[in-house]
Write a protein that holds these residues in place. Structure first.
Motif, short mmCIF file in Angstrom:
data_model
loop_
_atom_site.label_atom_id
_atom_site.label_comp_id
_atom_site.label_asym_id
_atom_site.label_seq_id
_atom_site.Cartn_x
_atom_site.Cartn_y
_atom_site.Cartn_z
N UNK A 84 12.45 -6.98 -13.62
CA UNK A 84 10.95 -7.55 -13.94
C UNK A 84 9.81 -6.56 -13.33
N UNK A 85 9.93 -6.07 -12.28
CA UNK A 85 9.11 -5.03 -11.70
C UNK A 85 8.82 -4.15 -12.81
N UNK A 113 20.85 -7.21 -17.02
CA UNK A 113 20.48 -6.52 -16.12
C UNK A 113 21.25 -6.50 -14.44
N UNK A 114 21.30 -5.32 -13.86
CA UNK A 114 21.91 -5.36 -12.49
C UNK A 114 21.09 -5.84 -11.38
N UNK A 115 19.74 -5.67 -11.53
CA UNK A 115 19.00 -6.31 -10.54
C UNK A 115 17.75 -6.94 -11.21
N UNK A 137 13.78 -13.88 -16.22
CA UNK A 137 15.08 -13.42 -15.89
C UNK A 137 15.81 -14.33 -15.22
N UNK A 138 17.20 -14.37 -15.33
CA UNK A 138 18.14 -15.30 -14.38
C UNK A 138 19.49 -15.04 -14.78
N UNK A 139 20.35 -14.77 -13.70
CA UNK A 139 21.77 -14.78 -13.76
C UNK A 139 22.26 -13.60 -14.43
N UNK A 172 9.30 -4.01 -15.98
CA UNK A 172 8.27 -4.74 -17.05
C UNK A 172 7.21 -4.64 -16.82
N UNK A 173 6.66 -5.43 -15.48
CA UNK A 173 5.40 -5.49 -15.04
C UNK A 173 4.73 -4.01 -14.89
N UNK A 174 5.38 -3.19 -14.33
CA UNK A 174 4.83 -1.60 -14.21
C UNK A 174 4.46 -1.11 -15.65
N UNK A 175 5.48 -1.56 -16.64
CA UNK A 175 5.38 -0.71 -18.08
C UNK A 175 4.44 -1.69 -18.79
N UNK A 176 3.81 -2.53 -18.59
CA UNK A 176 2.61 -3.16 -19.23
C UNK A 176 1.21 -3.12 -18.62
#
Length: 212
Positions: free
Chosen positions: A121-122, A114-116, A175-177, A124-128
């Protein structure tokens, strides 16, 4: 007493008889070496995305305590989409690995670049946020996930569970790195699914941050 003076036939003209010494500016011009040309700089290539997702994927050694067996080879061709709310994970590169317990329960891990991290993560949060979804002709209800403590190196995390008659699927997203990993355990009961994904989350975090 008489004095004799001898002269050559060249005029006694100091301006033409002697050459003027070079000025300091002229000397510097004639003696200074040419300035070196700076070498062109190139930006080093970043890590290969396929290698990044492979390194962040859990291995048999990571999961030895789970006593799972791999189901086929890792998938890098199909789209990185979770069945939960038909959630796309995106990413430049992705890798999905499936493992099976002796009981028949399944463990799945999807890893994407991922770039950001925060934005991913946001998303994904919105998607579920859907309350229910269908997968393989089965209707699932989205519920709260497991509660995890701080995981070393992880910059963000999210969890939820999806329940259906006789089946519970719990997911943890980390998420990391510049990498996002989604770990899912499908089991026959909520207790088993929640306990397994809670045990595996630190292992996924360790894989996600190794080599960083």
């Amino acid at each position: 007493m008489s004095l004799l003076a001898a002269c050559s036939d060249r005029p006694n003209d100091l301006y033409t008889y002697y050459d003027d010494p070079p000025s300091s500016e002229q000397a510097a011009t004639t003696t200074s070496a040419p300035l070196p040309v700076a070498a062109a700089t190139t930006t080093p290539a970043g890590p290969d995305p396929d290698e990044v997702v492979e390194r962040a994927s859990m291995t048999a050694a990571d999961l030895v305590a789970e006593e799972v067996l791999p189901v086929g080879a890792p998938d890098t061709t199909s789209s990185a989409t979770l069945p939960d709310c038909k959630l796309p994970l995106g990413g430049e590169a992705h890798r999905k690995t499936t493992w099976k317990y002796a009981s028949g329960s399944q463990l799945r891990q999807s890893v994407v670049t991922v770039e950001d991290e925060g934005q991913a993560l946001q998303k994904v949060r919105d998607g579920v946020k859907c309350k229910t979804f269908q997968s393989d002709n089965t209707t699932y209800r989205v519920e709260d996930g497991v509660t995890l403590g701080a995981l070393s190196g992880v910059t963000g995390q999210l969890s939820w569970c999806a329940t259906a008659p006789g089946k519970v699927v719990c997911t943890v997203v980390l998420v990391a790195d510049g990498v996002l990993t989604a770990v899912t355990v499908e089991a026959g009961t909520a207790t088993r699914a929640r306990a397994a994904v809670t045990r595996i989350a630190p292992k996924a975090a360790a894989a996600l941050t190794r080599g960083a």
